[in-house]
Design a protein around this motif. Structure first.
Motif, PDB file in Angstrom:
ATOM      1  N   GLN A  97      58.432  22.836  56.749  1.00  0.00           N
ATOM      2  CA  GLN A  97      58.108  22.785  55.322  1.00  0.00           C
ATOM      3  C   GLN A  97      56.655  23.180  55.066  1.00  0.00           C
ATOM      4  O   GLN A  97      56.368  23.915  54.112  1.00  0.00           O
ATOM      5  CB  GLN A  97      58.374  21.378  54.779  1.00  0.00           C
ATOM      6  CG  GLN A  97      59.832  21.099  54.508  1.00  0.00           C
ATOM      7  CD  GLN A  97      60.024  19.833  53.708  1.00  0.00           C
ATOM      8  OE1 GLN A  97      59.484  18.786  54.062  1.00  0.00           O
ATOM      9  NE2 GLN A  97      60.777  19.907  52.634  1.00  0.00           N
ATOM     10  N   ALA A  98      55.743  22.700  55.893  1.00  0.00           N
ATOM     11  CA  ALA A  98      54.326  23.020  55.687  1.00  0.00           C
ATOM     12  C   ALA A  98      54.099  24.529  55.736  1.00  0.00           C
ATOM     13  O   ALA A  98      53.379  25.095  54.893  1.00  0.00           O
ATOM     14  CB  ALA A  98      53.478  22.310  56.732  1.00  0.00           C
ATOM     15  N   ILE A  99      54.697  25.203  56.691  1.00  0.00           N
ATOM     16  CA  ILE A  99      54.544  26.658  56.806  1.00  0.00           C
ATOM     17  C   ILE A  99      55.142  27.370  55.592  1.00  0.00           C
ATOM     18  O   ILE A  99      54.532  28.277  55.012  1.00  0.00           O
ATOM     19  CB  ILE A  99      55.197  27.157  58.103  1.00  0.00           C
ATOM     20  CG1 ILE A  99      54.441  26.620  59.326  1.00  0.00           C
ATOM     21  CG2 ILE A  99      55.259  28.687  58.143  1.00  0.00           C
ATOM     22  CD1 ILE A  99      55.159  26.868  60.648  1.00  0.00           C
ATOM     23  N   ARG A 127      53.180  26.895  52.342  1.00  0.00           N
ATOM     24  CA  ARG A 127      51.992  27.752  52.329  1.00  0.00           C
ATOM     25  C   ARG A 127      52.380  29.197  51.978  1.00  0.00           C
ATOM     26  O   ARG A 127      51.647  29.890  51.281  1.00  0.00           O
ATOM     27  CB  ARG A 127      51.281  27.703  53.685  1.00  0.00           C
ATOM     28  CG  ARG A 127      50.506  26.428  53.934  1.00  0.00           C
ATOM     29  CD  ARG A 127      49.468  26.588  55.043  1.00  0.00           C
ATOM     30  NE  ARG A 127      50.068  26.955  56.320  1.00  0.00           N
ATOM     31  CZ  ARG A 127      50.481  26.071  57.234  1.00  0.00           C
ATOM     32  NH1 ARG A 127      50.359  24.762  57.004  1.00  0.00           N
ATOM     33  NH2 ARG A 127      51.001  26.472  58.379  1.00  0.00           N
ATOM     34  N   GLU A 128      53.554  29.610  52.436  1.00  0.00           N
ATOM     35  CA  GLU A 128      54.013  30.963  52.106  1.00  0.00           C
ATOM     36  C   GLU A 128      54.338  31.077  50.618  1.00  0.00           C
ATOM     37  O   GLU A 128      54.061  32.102  49.989  1.00  0.00           O
ATOM     38  CB  GLU A 128      55.233  31.329  52.954  1.00  0.00           C
ATOM     39  CG  GLU A 128      55.786  32.725  52.699  1.00  0.00           C
ATOM     40  CD  GLU A 128      54.850  33.851  53.084  1.00  0.00           C
ATOM     41  OE1 GLU A 128      55.120  35.014  52.691  1.00  0.00           O
ATOM     42  OE2 GLU A 128      53.843  33.601  53.787  1.00  0.00           O
ATOM     43  N   GLY A 161      52.202  33.256  45.373  1.00  0.00           N
ATOM     44  CA  GLY A 161      51.958  32.900  43.977  1.00  0.00           C
ATOM     45  C   GLY A 161      53.152  32.274  43.289  1.00  0.00           C
ATOM     46  O   GLY A 161      53.297  32.379  42.071  1.00  0.00           O
ATOM     47  N   ILE A 162      54.000  31.599  44.067  1.00  0.00           N
ATOM     48  CA  ILE A 162      55.190  30.951  43.526  1.00  0.00           C
ATOM     49  C   ILE A 162      54.974  29.442  43.539  1.00  0.00           C
ATOM     50  O   ILE A 162      54.631  28.863  44.577  1.00  0.00           O
ATOM     51  CB  ILE A 162      56.442  31.295  44.363  1.00  0.00           C
ATOM     52  CG1 ILE A 162      56.642  32.806  44.433  1.00  0.00           C
ATOM     53  CG2 ILE A 162      57.682  30.610  43.799  1.00  0.00           C
ATOM     54  CD1 ILE A 162      57.703  33.224  45.444  1.00  0.00           C
ATOM     55  N   THR A 163      55.142  28.796  42.409  1.00  0.00           N
ATOM     56  CA  THR A 163      54.988  27.348  42.363  1.00  0.00           C
ATOM     57  C   THR A 163      56.257  26.674  42.885  1.00  0.00           C
ATOM     58  O   THR A 163      57.339  27.273  42.918  1.00  0.00           O
ATOM     59  CB  THR A 163      54.735  26.853  40.931  1.00  0.00           C
ATOM     60  OG1 THR A 163      55.912  27.077  40.140  1.00  0.00           O
ATOM     61  CG2 THR A 163      53.543  27.585  40.306  1.00  0.00           C
ATOM     62  N   ARG A 164      56.109  25.414  43.265  1.00  0.00           N
ATOM     63  CA  ARG A 164      57.285  24.676  43.730  1.00  0.00           C
ATOM     64  C   ARG A 164      58.288  24.492  42.597  1.00  0.00           C
ATOM     65  O   ARG A 164      59.504  24.471  42.824  1.00  0.00           O
ATOM     66  CB  ARG A 164      56.872  23.329  44.310  1.00  0.00           C
ATOM     67  CG  ARG A 164      56.002  23.464  45.556  1.00  0.00           C
ATOM     68  CD  ARG A 164      55.817  22.136  46.272  1.00  0.00           C
ATOM     69  NE  ARG A 164      54.845  22.251  47.361  1.00  0.00           N
ATOM     70  CZ  ARG A 164      54.603  21.318  48.252  1.00  0.00           C
ATOM     71  NH1 ARG A 164      55.254  20.148  48.176  1.00  0.00           N
ATOM     72  NH2 ARG A 164      53.705  21.491  49.208  1.00  0.00           N
ATOM     73  N   PHE A 172      64.744  28.769  51.873  1.00  0.00           N
ATOM     74  CA  PHE A 172      64.174  28.319  53.133  1.00  0.00           C
ATOM     75  C   PHE A 172      63.455  26.980  52.980  1.00  0.00           C
ATOM     76  O   PHE A 172      63.582  26.086  53.806  1.00  0.00           O
ATOM     77  CB  PHE A 172      63.186  29.365  53.655  1.00  0.00           C
ATOM     78  CG  PHE A 172      63.779  30.437  54.531  1.00  0.00           C
ATOM     79  CD1 PHE A 172      65.055  30.923  54.305  1.00  0.00           C
ATOM     80  CD2 PHE A 172      63.050  30.973  55.583  1.00  0.00           C
ATOM     81  CE1 PHE A 172      65.600  31.922  55.098  1.00  0.00           C
ATOM     82  CE2 PHE A 172      63.577  31.968  56.406  1.00  0.00           C
ATOM     83  CZ  PHE A 172      64.859  32.437  56.154  1.00  0.00           C
ATOM     84  N   THR A 173      62.674  26.861  51.911  1.00  0.00           N
ATOM     85  CA  THR A 173      61.897  25.636  51.718  1.00  0.00           C
ATOM     86  C   THR A 173      62.778  24.426  51.457  1.00  0.00           C
ATOM     87  O   THR A 173      62.356  23.284  51.681  1.00  0.00           O
ATOM     88  CB  THR A 173      60.928  25.772  50.532  1.00  0.00           C
ATOM     89  OG1 THR A 173      61.684  25.931  49.318  1.00  0.00           O
ATOM     90  CG2 THR A 173      59.977  26.953  50.712  1.00  0.00           C
TER      91      THR A 173
END
Length: 440
Positions: free
Chosen positions: A207-209, A212-213, A218-221, A171-172
């Protein structure tokens, strides 16, 4: 004396580089009526995307011609923002374009989840839901439309919990899903999915939403970006380089187009450097495509031996779109791809024109040297004709030149597989294909 052409017979003309049926009429895309419903398509066949304009529902207005609402009927398509894709497009058509099966949610939020009291959070998820409701994603991910495939936008205010962590990475846009295809936003009612993996008409907000999810979970980019590219066999087929064609694959000096693995719905002759064909709307026509023949979804697949540059019954020439196929040049290498259907290649190789014809054997007609199922099972093959008997299916992986004979129908009858063999359902990835027994 009447000429051959006046009698309606095929007129063959010798040209410097190719024997072609120049008197044969050619059908182009503009000459045919596209398939726009499952009812008129062959079962399990991919129905190509099309654009459909409908009168707006009561209380709604449209931005299309004469006030209509125009929608790309595609899994990557979107209708106008704030409107329901399922109301303006046929979801049963969309589900022919990608494997679908229902699946349980990744998580189910508790009824007393404290996030329910966070109005801003709930509003954000409601907005993302509305964006998805306007896209083809609802055809598989809205339980009001169909039994949902894992994540479900109708699973309450915290519906996003039903999405898995890898799905959130998609999604991101951090996890690559480009092989699944995308429309330019100016052709898709302003919706874009080239940056985020989910279509949106407001990429920064989406993307901002979603970022934040990621943080909430607790998942890093970096971890999200490390998720393997999405697409399964579609991705594998996209990145697997073509092999070298063997005898009986390519275009011969007499203009026959030959391949070894059953019926085809798409046939490509391309420049040697062309990429593998992918999915529509933006990956199915690689740069360098010289000739592409399409079989209509309502028609039977074509078989090896068709004439280059012609359009047998039930087919049309997609490339070139208005003129006859160009002559091929002797001594030139070409990229040759044959698809059983979109995303399902049976042949993908490089040949030098003219290609060698299929070798002649003394085996004669029939299924092979033995009609004992145990003997046929596992026999080396290049197409189904080499199998027969109790193991009639040639399991030939994309990019490989040789497969093995095996049994079909193991999903329906698990007992058909030999000891140590496994059952693999090809229909999950290519609707209409059988379940087969695979080697230990």
């Amino acid at each position: 004396m009447a000429s051959a052409s006046s009698l309606g017979l095929r007129t063959w003309v010798i040209l410097p580089a190719l024997l072609c049926a120049c008197g044969e009429p050619v059908l182009y895309r503009s000459d045919i009526r596209p398939v726009t419903s499952v009812a008129e398509a062959k079962p399990g066949v991919f129905i190509p995307p099309f654009r459909e304009c409908k009168s707006p529902l009561p209380g709604e207005t449209g931005n299309g011609p004469n006030g209509a609402v125009c929608t790309n009927v595609a899994i990557s398509g979107s209708t106008e923002a704030g409107k329901s894709f399922a109301a303006y497009a046929a979801c049963d058509v969309v589900r022919t374009q990608r494997p679908y099966w229902s699946a349980p949610p990744a998580r189910v939020p508790a009824a007393d989840d404290p996030r329910l009291s966070d109005a801003a959070y709930v509003d954000d998820l409601a907005w993302v839901k509305s964006q998805i409701a306007s896209s083809g994603c609802v055809c598989c991910h809205d339980s009001r439309v169909v039994a949902s495939a894992q994540w479900d936008i109708d699973r309450g205010p915290l519906w996003l919990d039903s999405l898995s962590d890898p799905g959130l990475a998609l999604f991101t846009g951090l996890a690559d899903s480009t092989v699944l295809g995308a429309y330019p936003k100016h052709e898709n009612n302003g919706f874009d999915r080239t940056i985020t993996g989910i279509p949106t008409n407001d990429t920064p907000r989406m993307q901002a939403i979603l970022f934040r999810e990621l943080e909430r979970r607790g998942i890093t980019r970096e971890q999200a970006a490390a998720v393997p590219p999405f697409g399964g066999p579609i991705y594998a087929n996209q990145v697997t380089p073509p092999g070298i064609c063997t005898a009986g694959e390519g275009v011969t000096s007499d203009g026959r187009v030959l391949w070894k693995a059953g019926g085809a719905r798409y046939v490509y002759v391309m420049a040697e450097s062309a990429k593998n064909p992918g999915v529509p709307p933006n990956l199915d026509l690689p740069s360098g495509t010289i000739w592409r023949l399409d079989v209509l979804a309502r028609a039977d697949a074509v078989q090896s031996g068709i004439a280059y540059g012609t359009t047998p019954p039930g087919t049309f020439q997609a490339v070139p779109d208005r003129v006859r196929a160009p002559l091929l040049v002797a001594g030139t290498k070409y990229h040759f791809t044959v698809l059983r259907d979109v995303g399902v290649p049976s042949t993908n190789c490089i040949f030098t024109y003219p290609a060698a014809p299929a070798p002649v054997t003394d085996a004669g007609p029939g299924p092979g040297p033995s009609c004992d199922a145990g003997t046929a099972l596992g026999r080396a093959c290049t197409d189904d004709a080499a199998c027969g008997c109790g193991a009639p299916y040639c399991a030939l992986q994309p990019g490989q030149t040789q497969g093995y004979c095996t049994v079909t129908g193991c999903k329906e009858n698990p007992g058909v597989c030999a000891a140590g063999w496994s059952c693999f359902d090809l229909g999950v990835f290519a609707p209409g294909q059988p379940s087969i027994c695979t080697k230990p």
